[in-house]
Structure formats: C-alpha cells, structure tokens
Motif scaffolding. Sequence first.
Motif, PDB file in Angstrom:
ATOM      1  N   THR A  49      -6.066   6.499  47.762  1.00  0.00           N
ATOM      2  CA  THR A  49      -5.180   5.333  47.827  1.00  0.00           C
ATOM      3  C   THR A  49      -5.915   4.011  47.633  1.00  0.00           C
ATOM      4  OG1 THR A  49      -5.380   5.149  50.228  1.00  0.00           O
ATOM      5  CG2 THR A  49      -3.602   6.560  49.375  1.00  0.00           C
ATOM      6  N   SER A  50      -7.214   4.048  47.510  1.00  0.00           N
ATOM      7  CA  SER A  50      -8.011   2.827  47.368  1.00  0.00           C
ATOM      8  C   SER A  50      -7.684   2.075  46.085  1.00  0.00           C
ATOM      9  CB  SER A  50      -9.503   3.182  47.365  1.00  0.00           C
ATOM     10  OG  SER A  50     -10.269   2.049  47.014  1.00  0.00           O
ATOM     11  N   ALA A  51      -7.582   0.760  46.174  1.00  0.00           N
ATOM     12  CA  ALA A  51      -7.348  -0.078  44.990  1.00  0.00           C
ATOM     13  C   ALA A  51      -8.544  -0.057  44.051  1.00  0.00           C
ATOM     14  CB  ALA A  51      -7.054  -1.514  45.412  1.00  0.00           C
ATOM     15  N   ALA A  52      -9.704   0.331  44.547  1.00  0.00           N
ATOM     16  CA  ALA A  52     -10.911   0.364  43.717  1.00  0.00           C
ATOM     17  C   ALA A  52     -11.021   1.649  42.896  1.00  0.00           C
ATOM     18  CB  ALA A  52     -12.154   0.221  44.582  1.00  0.00           C
ATOM     19  N   LEU A  53     -10.213   2.665  43.215  1.00  0.00           N
ATOM     20  CA  LEU A  53     -10.279   3.938  42.488  1.00  0.00           C
ATOM     21  C   LEU A  53      -9.441   3.847  41.225  1.00  0.00           C
ATOM     22  CD1 LEU A  53     -11.325   6.860  42.423  1.00  0.00           C
ATOM     23  CD2 LEU A  53      -9.238   7.519  43.654  1.00  0.00           C
ATOM     24  N   ARG A  54     -10.092   4.043  40.096  1.00  0.00           N
ATOM     25  CA  ARG A  54      -9.436   3.939  38.795  1.00  0.00           C
ATOM     26  C   ARG A  54      -9.616   5.235  38.025  1.00  0.00           C
ATOM     27  NH1 ARG A  54      -8.003  -1.532  38.165  1.00  0.00           N
ATOM     28  NH2 ARG A  54      -8.095  -2.326  40.268  1.00  0.00           N
ATOM     29  N   ILE A  55      -8.822   5.371  36.954  1.00  0.00           N
ATOM     30  CA  ILE A  55      -8.915   6.542  36.091  1.00  0.00           C
ATOM     31  C   ILE A  55      -8.830   6.088  34.641  1.00  0.00           C
ATOM     32  CG2 ILE A  55      -6.432   7.052  36.152  1.00  0.00           C
ATOM     33  CD1 ILE A  55      -7.416  10.109  36.314  1.00  0.00           C
ATOM     34  N   ALA A  56      -9.558   6.794  33.790  1.00  0.00           N
ATOM     35  CA  ALA A  56      -9.547   6.509  32.351  1.00  0.00           C
ATOM     36  C   ALA A  56      -9.328   7.813  31.599  1.00  0.00           C
ATOM     37  CB  ALA A  56     -10.865   5.881  31.918  1.00  0.00           C
ATOM     38  N   PRO A  57      -8.407   7.804  30.617  1.00  0.00           N
ATOM     39  CA  PRO A  57      -8.231   9.006  29.798  1.00  0.00           C
ATOM     40  C   PRO A  57      -9.447   9.193  28.901  1.00  0.00           C
ATOM     41  CG  PRO A  57      -6.892   7.220  28.932  1.00  0.00           C
ATOM     42  CD  PRO A  57      -7.514   6.725  30.206  1.00  0.00           C
ATOM     43  N   PRO A  58      -9.622  10.369  28.315  1.00  0.00           N
ATOM     44  CA  PRO A  58     -10.818  10.653  27.520  1.00  0.00           C
ATOM     45  C   PRO A  58     -11.136   9.600  26.451  1.00  0.00           C
ATOM     46  CG  PRO A  58      -9.561  12.650  27.808  1.00  0.00           C
ATOM     47  CD  PRO A  58      -8.726  11.531  28.377  1.00  0.00           C
ATOM     48  N   GLU A  59     -10.117   9.091  25.765  1.00  0.00           N
ATOM     49  CA  GLU A  59     -10.371   8.144  24.681  1.00  0.00           C
ATOM     50  C   GLU A  59     -10.801   6.762  25.166  1.00  0.00           C
ATOM     51  OE1 GLU A  59      -5.941   8.116  25.563  1.00  0.00           O
ATOM     52  OE2 GLU A  59      -7.459   9.661  25.266  1.00  0.00           O
ATOM     53  N   GLN A  60     -10.760   6.515  26.487  1.00  0.00           N
ATOM     54  CA  GLN A  60     -11.152   5.212  27.014  1.00  0.00           C
ATOM     55  C   GLN A  60     -12.394   5.267  27.897  1.00  0.00           C
ATOM     56  OE1 GLN A  60      -7.605   3.797  28.974  1.00  0.00           O
ATOM     57  NE2 GLN A  60      -6.822   2.897  27.092  1.00  0.00           N
ATOM     58  N   THR A  61     -13.021   6.428  28.008  1.00  0.00           N
ATOM     59  CA  THR A  61     -14.163   6.535  28.920  1.00  0.00           C
ATOM     60  C   THR A  61     -15.342   5.670  28.496  1.00  0.00           C
ATOM     61  OG1 THR A  61     -14.927   8.553  27.819  1.00  0.00           O
ATOM     62  CG2 THR A  61     -13.534   8.818  29.778  1.00  0.00           C
ATOM     63  N   GLY A  62     -15.439   5.342  27.221  1.00  0.00           N
ATOM     64  CA  GLY A  62     -16.509   4.462  26.761  1.00  0.00           C
ATOM     65  C   GLY A  62     -16.359   3.041  27.263  1.00  0.00           C
ATOM     66  N   MET A  63     -15.197   2.695  27.793  1.00  0.00           N
ATOM     67  CA  MET A  63     -14.941   1.346  28.284  1.00  0.00           C
ATOM     68  C   MET A  63     -15.245   1.200  29.774  1.00  0.00           C
ATOM     69  SD  MET A  63     -11.400   0.685  26.177  1.00  0.00           S
ATOM     70  CE  MET A  63     -11.047  -0.872  26.950  1.00  0.00           C
ATOM     71  N   ILE A  64     -15.577   2.301  30.442  1.00  0.00           N
ATOM     72  CA  ILE A  64     -15.897   2.230  31.866  1.00  0.00           C
ATOM     73  C   ILE A  64     -17.182   1.431  32.023  1.00  0.00           C
ATOM     74  CG2 ILE A  64     -16.524   3.555  33.925  1.00  0.00           C
ATOM     75  CD1 ILE A  64     -14.888   5.895  32.747  1.00  0.00           C
ATOM     76  N   PRO A  65     -17.190   0.445  32.927  1.00  0.00           N
ATOM     77  CA  PRO A  65     -18.419  -0.338  33.139  1.00  0.00           C
ATOM     78  C   PRO A  65     -19.603   0.582  33.453  1.00  0.00           C
ATOM     79  CG  PRO A  65     -16.583  -1.298  34.349  1.00  0.00           C
ATOM     80  CD  PRO A  65     -16.104   0.013  33.808  1.00  0.00           C
ATOM     81  N   GLU A  66     -20.723   0.294  32.833  1.00  0.00           N
ATOM     82  CA  GLU A  66     -21.909   1.163  32.984  1.00  0.00           C
ATOM     83  C   GLU A  66     -22.340   1.345  34.425  1.00  0.00           C
ATOM     84  OE1 GLU A  66     -25.042   1.278  30.413  1.00  0.00           O
ATOM     85  OE2 GLU A  66     -23.847   0.885  28.635  1.00  0.00           O
ATOM     86  N   GLU A  67     -22.182   0.310  35.237  1.00  0.00           N
ATOM     87  CA  GLU A  67     -22.650   0.372  36.623  1.00  0.00           C
ATOM     88  C   GLU A  67     -21.666   1.086  37.554  1.00  0.00           C
ATOM     89  OE1 GLU A  67     -20.223  -3.282  36.078  1.00  0.00           O
ATOM     90  OE2 GLU A  67     -21.834  -2.394  34.932  1.00  0.00           O
ATOM     91  N   ALA A  68     -20.498   1.424  37.061  1.00  0.00           N
ATOM     92  CA  ALA A  68     -19.473   2.047  37.896  1.00  0.00           C
ATOM     93  C   ALA A  68     -19.831   3.485  38.257  1.00  0.00           C
ATOM     94  CB  ALA A  68     -18.124   2.026  37.170  1.00  0.00           C
ATOM     95  N   GLU A  69     -19.579   3.829  39.515  1.00  0.00           N
ATOM     96  CA  GLU A  69     -19.698   5.217  39.941  1.00  0.00           C
ATOM     97  C   GLU A  69     -18.560   5.972  39.281  1.00  0.00           C
ATOM     98  OE1 GLU A  69     -22.030   6.652  41.738  1.00  0.00           O
ATOM     99  OE2 GLU A  69     -23.107   4.787  42.122  1.00  0.00           O
ATOM    100  N   ARG A  70     -18.855   7.136  38.676  1.00  0.00           N
ATOM    101  CA  ARG A  70     -17.819   7.870  37.932  1.00  0.00           C
ATOM    102  C   ARG A  70     -17.929   9.363  38.143  1.00  0.00           C
ATOM    103  NH1 ARG A  70     -19.105   5.813  32.263  1.00  0.00           N
ATOM    104  NH2 ARG A  70     -20.237   4.215  33.332  1.00  0.00           N
ATOM    105  N   LEU A  71     -16.794  10.038  37.899  1.00  0.00           N
ATOM    106  CA  LEU A  71     -16.727  11.486  38.053  1.00  0.00           C
ATOM    107  C   LEU A  71     -15.751  12.041  37.015  1.00  0.00           C
ATOM    108  CD1 LEU A  71     -17.443  14.008  39.866  1.00  0.00           C
ATOM    109  CD2 LEU A  71     -15.276  13.536  41.034  1.00  0.00           C
ATOM    110  N   PRO A  72     -16.211  12.998  36.175  1.00  0.00           N
ATOM    111  CA  PRO A  72     -15.278  13.598  35.209  1.00  0.00           C
ATOM    112  C   PRO A  72     -14.286  14.507  35.934  1.00  0.00           C
ATOM    113  CG  PRO A  72     -17.419  14.686  35.095  1.00  0.00           C
ATOM    114  CD  PRO A  72     -17.566  13.542  36.061  1.00  0.00           C
ATOM    115  N   VAL A  73     -13.028  14.457  35.481  1.00  0.00           N
ATOM    116  CA  VAL A  73     -11.987  15.293  36.070  1.00  0.00           C
ATOM    117  C   VAL A  73     -11.100  15.870  34.972  1.00  0.00           C
ATOM    118  CG1 VAL A  73     -11.907  14.143  38.327  1.00  0.00           C
ATOM    119  CG2 VAL A  73     -10.500  13.282  36.468  1.00  0.00           C
ATOM    120  N   PRO A  74     -10.737  17.139  35.095  1.00  0.00           N
ATOM    121  CA  PRO A  74      -9.802  17.723  34.124  1.00  0.00           C
ATOM    122  C   PRO A  74      -8.374  17.358  34.517  1.00  0.00           C
ATOM    123  CG  PRO A  74     -10.475  19.375  35.699  1.00  0.00           C
ATOM    124  CD  PRO A  74     -11.238  18.121  36.044  1.00  0.00           C
ATOM    125  N   LEU A  75      -7.546  17.080  33.517  1.00  0.00           N
ATOM    126  CA  LEU A  75      -6.132  16.806  33.745  1.00  0.00           C
ATOM    127  C   LEU A  75      -5.312  17.735  32.868  1.00  0.00           C
ATOM    128  CD1 LEU A  75      -6.102  12.895  33.608  1.00  0.00           C
ATOM    129  CD2 LEU A  75      -6.250  14.339  35.641  1.00  0.00           C
TER     130      LEU A  75
END
Length: 143
Positions: A49-75
């Motif tokens: 529920t955190s406002a800081a938790l975001r999601i990006a579809p596969p075609e937008q993962t290159g736009m995730i800020p480099e310093e962001a903590e990230r985790l790949p997830v299947p949908l």
Amino acid sequence: MTDDAYLFLVDALPGPGWQGTPVSLVGELECLETPAVRAWLDAHETDATSAALRIAPPEQTGMIPEEAERLPVPLDGEELERVRRAGATDPVALVEEELLTYRDTEEGRDALLRKALAAGVPVHRIVELSGVDPTALPSTPRP
C-alpha cells in the motif's frame, strides 16, 4: 527490454521525471502475495500500500531510475493490461479503450487507427488491442 515487469521504490514524491505507476492504482496482483515479493517488501520496510511502491511494464523498465531498488515480477496477461492502462496518460488510455471496443466492430476503423497513432499509442499496442494487421495501419497519423 525484459519480459518481466518490475516493482521498484521511489524516494522523493512527487519528483521530476518518470515515477512509474503506483501499485495502488493497479489493483490486486498475484505476485504481491509471493514469498519473494513479501520478503523484498519486508527488507525495505514497506508494504503493497506504500505510495513509494511503483510498477513498470516490460517495455518501460529502461525508464526506472538507476538508483531505485527494484525487483522483477511476472504478471499474467490481464494483470499486465491493468498495469499498462493504469500508467497510460488519459488521452492514450481513452484511445486504448476504444481500440479494445473496436475488436467487435469495423465501423470507423480508419478514423480510429489514425486517432490512436496521433494520440501516441505505439503501433504494437494498436495491433495488440485492435487485432488489426500492422500493414493496415495508415503510414502517417492524420487529425
């Protein structure tokens, strides 16, 4: 580009530049209940529920800020569509909804395809949503 969507955390809200789609706008995702995602969220002392938790579809993962903590997830397909729609701009989301409706009719086909191109809907999304052959698309968008 990857085949996985990515969960990621943003620090400053709101900040300049692309911030991804808040998970809370997408609705329930099965991956949020997996042990790996729950452990990742716990390790970062946050939850779904955190406002800081975001999601990006596969075609937008290159736009995730480099310093962001990230985790790949299947949908699954339906979840991926919800992520894409939740992250689309209003004009793009409206046209994408029309493209989905178009599958059931051919009325106004050319005008709708031009409208989608002019709104900035990528060709692959037009083909995916409408079921139209890519060669049937107008070469240049017209108002």
